[in-house]
Design an enzyme around this catalytic site. Structure first.
Site, PDB file in Angstrom:
ATOM      1  N   GLU A 141      56.106   8.046 106.258  1.00  0.00           N
ATOM      2  CA  GLU A 141      55.039   7.656 105.334  1.00  0.00           C
ATOM      3  C   GLU A 141      55.640   7.274 103.980  1.00  0.00           C
ATOM      4  O   GLU A 141      56.367   8.059 103.377  1.00  0.00           O
ATOM      5  CB  GLU A 141      54.047   8.816 105.190  1.00  0.00           C
ATOM      6  CG  GLU A 141      53.369   9.146 106.523  1.00  0.00           C
ATOM      7  CD  GLU A 141      52.786  10.550 106.608  1.00  0.00           C
ATOM      8  OE1 GLU A 141      52.747  11.252 105.580  1.00  0.00           O
ATOM      9  OE2 GLU A 141      52.384  10.940 107.722  1.00  0.00           O
ATOM     10  N   GLU A 175      51.662  12.147 111.717  1.00  0.00           N
ATOM     11  CA  GLU A 175      52.950  12.793 111.991  1.00  0.00           C
ATOM     12  C   GLU A 175      53.233  12.921 113.490  1.00  0.00           C
ATOM     13  O   GLU A 175      54.372  12.765 113.929  1.00  0.00           O
ATOM     14  CB  GLU A 175      52.996  14.167 111.313  1.00  0.00           C
ATOM     15  CG  GLU A 175      53.093  14.104 109.784  1.00  0.00           C
ATOM     16  CD  GLU A 175      51.751  13.834 109.104  1.00  0.00           C
ATOM     17  OE1 GLU A 175      50.721  13.863 109.809  1.00  0.00           O
ATOM     18  OE2 GLU A 175      51.736  13.578 107.893  1.00  0.00           O
ATOM     19  N   GLY A 180      54.745  20.900 104.629  1.00  0.00           N
ATOM     20  CA  GLY A 180      53.418  21.343 105.048  1.00  0.00           C
ATOM     21  C   GLY A 180      52.703  20.330 105.919  1.00  0.00           C
ATOM     22  O   GLY A 180      51.699  20.651 106.561  1.00  0.00           O
ATOM     23  N   PHE A 181      53.204  19.096 105.954  1.00  0.00           N
ATOM     24  CA  PHE A 181      52.550  18.052 106.747  1.00  0.00           C
ATOM     25  C   PHE A 181      53.134  17.951 108.154  1.00  0.00           C
ATOM     26  O   PHE A 181      52.784  17.070 108.925  1.00  0.00           O
ATOM     27  CB  PHE A 181      52.706  16.680 106.074  1.00  0.00           C
ATOM     28  CG  PHE A 181      52.219  16.604 104.655  1.00  0.00           C
ATOM     29  CD1 PHE A 181      51.471  17.618 104.088  1.00  0.00           C
ATOM     30  CD2 PHE A 181      52.510  15.489 103.865  1.00  0.00           C
ATOM     31  CE1 PHE A 181      51.033  17.555 102.764  1.00  0.00           C
ATOM     32  CE2 PHE A 181      52.074  15.412 102.561  1.00  0.00           C
ATOM     33  CZ  PHE A 181      51.336  16.440 101.997  1.00  0.00           C
ATOM     34  N   HIS A 202      53.074  22.017 100.095  1.00  0.00           N
ATOM     35  CA  HIS A 202      54.033  21.208  99.345  1.00  0.00           C
ATOM     36  C   HIS A 202      55.226  22.042  98.888  1.00  0.00           C
ATOM     37  O   HIS A 202      56.067  21.557  98.152  1.00  0.00           O
ATOM     38  CB  HIS A 202      53.371  20.586  98.111  1.00  0.00           C
ATOM     39  CG  HIS A 202      52.252  19.650  98.438  1.00  0.00           C
ATOM     40  ND1 HIS A 202      51.045  20.079  98.910  1.00  0.00           N
ATOM     41  CD2 HIS A 202      52.177  18.300  98.373  1.00  0.00           C
ATOM     42  CE1 HIS A 202      50.254  19.028  99.110  1.00  0.00           C
ATOM     43  NE2 HIS A 202      50.916  17.941  98.806  1.00  0.00           N
TER      44      HIS A 202
END
Lengths: 342, 337
Positions: free
Chosen positions: A44, A75, A100-101, A144
Site C-alpha cells: 500500500e 493485506e 497492526g494491519f 501502529h
C-alpha cells in the site's frame, strides 16, 4: 589529466556510505532489484509515495510500475498474490504498512505461505519477503505501535528476523530476498530515520549469516539479550552500568525464528545472569522462549532467575502513556540490579 | 466445440466424469472400511464442472483448487495412482503423503494446489495470473471454489486485484448450494452469486453446472477473453453434492427429497443420454462406446488403488523434512541466506 587508478582504500570508500536504517533498507531493496529482475515490491502506497515511512522511496521511479506495485488496501490479497507470484518464480517483497494491519493477511501467512513447502514436500516453494514496520515510540496508538513478532515466530515454516542497525538492515534485506524460505523482516520503525544510529554500510563486505545472533558489546557481570527497537536501550543500559563499574554483555538476537541462542548460552555460562528485553507483551512470547531455553541449557550456570523487561500484558496504550509501556533505561537497569543482587 | 457430437471429446468428457465418480466412490468405501485416514470431501454429483472447465484449458494453463478437489485434479490430468497414494499417506503420493486429500499439488499439470482454507486459493490464483502477465505469457489460471468462498474476505481481495490488473484468471464457482450446513438461500442476499461479479466490473454468468457442455461453453468464453488480455471473468456453475460435506456430516440440514431430486439430475446419466441420441442431434457414441468409457474409468481407479496400496507408507523418520529449504539449495541472484 587522467584520473589516478583507484586504490583498494578508495574502492572500499566508494562502496561505503553512511546512512540511516531506513536508507539502508531502501538500498538493500534497490540492490536486490538490480541483481535479480524477479524481485518485485508490492504494498500500500509503496510506489510514488515511497511508503508511509519512505522505505521504498524512488524505487518505482527507477524500476517502473510493473516492479513496484501499488496495491489496494487488501493485506490478504497482497500476501496471497505474492504467494501466487512466488510459486511461479518471482521474489515478491510485500510491505505491510503498519504491523497492526497484518492480521487480514494472517491466514495467508500462517495457512498458506508457511505451510506450502512442507505440504508439497518441496514441490512448491514461496520465497516471499514480508516487511513489517513494528514497535512503538513514534507517538502513535494501537495498530501502529505493536510488536506481534512472537505470533509469527511461533509458526513452523516461516523465518523471522529483526534489524537494529543500518548494516544489518541492508544485509538482512538482501539475504531475506535471496532466501528460498518465506522471511518476515520486522523493522524498528522508530529507528528508521535515527541520525544517532547512522553507520557506514560497506556493500562489498561479507555479511554474517542471516540466522545468527551477535555479541555487540562484551562484558562479564550480566548479559542483556535484545533485538530491533530494544537494542539501543540495552546498549544505553550497558553504558550506564559501566559508569557504575559493572560491565554488561549485550547480544543482538537478530534472528527470531529460528532463534540462534548459542551465543546467549555461551555468555550466560560466563555471566550467570540474563536480562531479556522486548517491547512485546511478556506472556507466551519470544522472551518466554529465551528464558525457558536458557534455564534448560545453562541451569547450573545461572546465579539468578532470567529477568524480562517487556511491554505490559495490555493492548498498546495511548500515545501519551506509551513511555510507561516501553522498556526504558531505568527498567532495564532495575532488572540488571535484580539479577546482580539476587 | 460440442462435447455431445464429437466422439473423441464425448469419450473424454464421459471417461473423466466416470473416473471422478469411481475415484470418489472408492475413497468413500476405503474410508468407511478404515483403510484411509483423515477426512474426505467428496464431489460425487459435481463431476460436470471440473470436466467441462478443464476441457476449456490448454497445456500450460493453471488451476487452483479446493478442499473438494479430487475432481479438479483428475480433470486437469493428474496421475490417479499418485493421487490415491497421497490420500493413503504413501511416500509415492503427490506430496509424499504429507498433503493428503485437501492439499494435492501437481506442478506437471499446472495444478498449483488444492486448499483446506475456503477461498485460500483465490488470491494465489490472482498472483499466478500476475506472474503470467509479467512474463508476457498467454496462459490462463482457473480458480475453483465453492459458494461458501464467495463470502470470504480473501475472495473479494483476490477477485478485485485480478479485476483492477486485468489478470488472465477465470473464477469458477461450484455452487453446490451449501457451505457445510449453511444454504446459499440463507448465506446470500442476491439471487445469483454471479451478480457479485458486477461489483468488481467483470463479466459474470450463471450456468447449469450439471451439464459439461454449458460449463465448457461459459469457461471457454472466459478463457478466450482472459487469453486475449480481456481480464478475469466469473462463472457460477449450479450443481449439488450428493454426499455429506465431509465424513462427519449427517445431512441434518437438507431433506431426503431434495437430495433425491438432485440425484435424478445426475450429470453423468444426462450426458450419456445426450451423447447416445437423447437429444436432437445425431448420436456421438454408441452404447458400447459408453460401456467402454465406464470400464476404462473403473479399471483406472482399480489400478490406482492396487499401485498405491503396494507403495511404502509415509515414513515417520522424515516427519520433520522440508519445513524449510535445504541449506545447500542454490539461490537465485544476490546474497545467500
Amino acid at each position: 589529466m587522467a584520473a589516478p587508478a583507484a586504490s583498494p582504500v578508495d574502492t572500499q570508500a566508494a562502496n561505503t556510505q553512511t546512512m540511516t536504517i531506513g536508507k539502508a533498507l531502501n538500498n538493500g531493496l534497490r540492490a536486490a532489484m538490480e541483481a535479480d529482475p524477479k524481485v518485485l515490491v508490492m504494498g500500500e502506497d509503496v510506489g510514488k509515495l515511497g511508503g508511509v515511512f519512505r522505505v521504498t522511496d524512488g524505487l518505482q521511479k527507477d524500476f517502473g510500475e510493473h516492479r513496484v506495485l501499488d496495491t489496494p488496501l487488501a493485506e490478504s490479497g497482497i500476501v496471497g498474490t505474492a504467494i501466487g507470484l512466488a510459486v511461479r518464480g518471482f521474489r515478491p517483497v510485500c510491505e505491510i504498512q503498519f504491523e497492526g494491519f497484518i492480521f487480514p493477511a494472517f491466514d495467508q501467512i500462517s495457512s498458506q505461505l508457511a505451510k506450502l513447502r512442507y505440504r508439497t514436500q518441496g514441490k512448491l516453494k514461496a520465497p516471499v519477503v514480508i516487511r513489517v514496520p513494528f514497535g512503538g515510540g513514534i507517538g502513535a496508538v494501537e495498530h501502529h505501535s505493536e510488536s506481534p513478532e512472537s505470533l509469527f515466530s511461533h509458526i513452523p515454516g516461516l523465518k523471522v528476523v529483526s534489524c537494529s542497525n543500518p548494516v544489518d538492515a541492508y544485509w538482512m534485506m538482501r539475504q531475506a530476498i535471496s532466501s528460498d524460505d518465506p522471511v518476515m523482516v520486522f523493522e524498528p520503525k522508530k529507528l528508521y530515520h535515527s541520525s544517532a544510529l547512522k553507520a557506514p554500510v560497506d556493500t562489498t563486505a561479507t555479511p554474517d549469516p542471516l540466522h545468527s545472533s551477535r555479541v555487540v558489546r562484551h562484558g562479564d557481570a550480566a548479559t542483556i539479550a535484545a533485538y530491533g527497537p530494544s537494542l539501543p536501550v540495552a546498549l544505553d543500559a550497558a553504558t550506564a552500568a559501566q559508569e557504575e563499574g559493572r560491565s554488561l554483555e549485550v547480544i543482538d538476537l537478530r534472528t527470531l525464528s529460528p532463534l540462534d541462542l548459542g551465543p546467549v548460552f555461551e555468555s550466560v555460562r560466563r555471566t550467570g545472569r540474563l536480562v531479556v528485553v522486548s517491547e512485546a507483551s511478556s506472556e507466551v512470547s519470544l522472551t518466554s522462549e529465551v528464558a525457558a531455553r536458557v534455564q534448560q541449557e545453562c541451569f547450573y550456570s545461572l546465579e539468578a532467575p532470567v529477568q524480562r523487561v517487556t511491554g505490559f500484558d495490555t493492548p498498546y496504550p495511548p500515545a501519551k502513556l506509551e513511555e510507561h509501556f516501553l522498556p526504558d533505561l531505568d527498567r532495564v537497569l532495575y532488572a540488571v540490579d535484580n539479577a546482580l543482587e539476587w | 466445440m460440442t462435447l455431445t457430437t464429437e466422439a473423441d471429446r464425448a469419450k473424454h468428457a464421459l471417461t473423466t466424469m466416470w473416473t471422478i465418480r469411481r475415484f470418489e466412490e472408492a475413497v468413500d468405501d476405503m474410508f468407511a472400511r478404515g483403510l484411509m485416514h483423515g477426512t474426505m470431501h467428496l464431489s460425487i454429483g459435481q463431476e460436470a464442472v471440473p470436466t467441462g472447465a478443464c476441457m476449456a484449458l490448454s497445456e500450460g494453463d493453471y488451476i487452483t483448487s479446493t478442499h473438494r478437489g479430487h475432481g479438479h485434479c483428475i480433470a486437469k490430468g493428474a496421475k490417479l495412482d499418485a493421487m490415491m497414494a497421497e490420500l493413503l499417506a504413501k511416500e509415492t503420493g503427490y506430496c509424499r503423503g504429507r498433503g493428503g486429500s485437501m492439499h494435492i499439488a501437481d506442478v506437471a499439470t499446472g495444478n498449483l494446489g488444492a486448499n483446506g482454507i475456503v477461498a485460500g486459493g483465490v488470491p494465489i490464483a490472482a498472483g499466478a495470473g500476475l506472474a503470467v502477465r509479467m512474463r508476457g505469457g498467454s496462459e490462463v489460471v482457473v480458480s475453483f471454489f465453492g459458494d461458501g468462498a464467495v463470502n470470504e474476505g480473501a475472495w473479494h481481495e483476490g477477485v478485485n486485484l485480478a479485476a483492477i490488473w486485468d489478470l488472465p484468471v477465470v473464477f469458477v464457482c461450484e455452487n453446490n448450494r451449501y457451505g457445510m450446513s449453511m444454504s446459499v438461500d440463507r448465506a446470500f442476499n442476491v439471487d445469483t452469486l454471479a451478480e457479485r461479479a458486477r461489483g468488481y466490473g467483470i463479466p459474470g454468468v450463471t450456468v447449469d453446472g450439471n451439464d459439461p457442455q454449458t460449463v465448457y461453453d461459459a469457461v471457454a468464453d472466459a478463457v478466450r477473453r482472459a487469453r486475449s488480455g480481456g481480464g478475469p471473468s466469473f462463472v457460477e456453475a449450479l450443481t449439488y453434492r450428493w454426499k455429506g460435506h465431509s465424513k462427519s456430516d449427517k445431512n441434518l440440514y437438507r431433506t431426503r427429497e431434495e437430495i433425491e431430486s438432485w440425484r435424478e439430475r445426475d450429470p453423468i446419466a444426462a450426458f450419456e443420454a445426450a451423447v447416445t441420441g437423447g437429444g436432437a442431434t445425431a448420436p456421438a457414441l454408441s452404447e458400447s462406446d459408453v460401456e467402454e468409457c465406464r470400464a476404462l474409468a473403473r479399471d483406472r481407479v482399480r489400478e490406482a488403488i492396487r499401485t498405491a496400496n503396494a507403495a511404502p507408507d509415509a515414513d515417520a523418520a522424515t516427519l520433520t523434512d522440508a519445513v524449510y529449504a535445504p541449506a545447500g539449495e542454490p539461490i537465485a541472484g544476490g546474497t545467500r541466506a
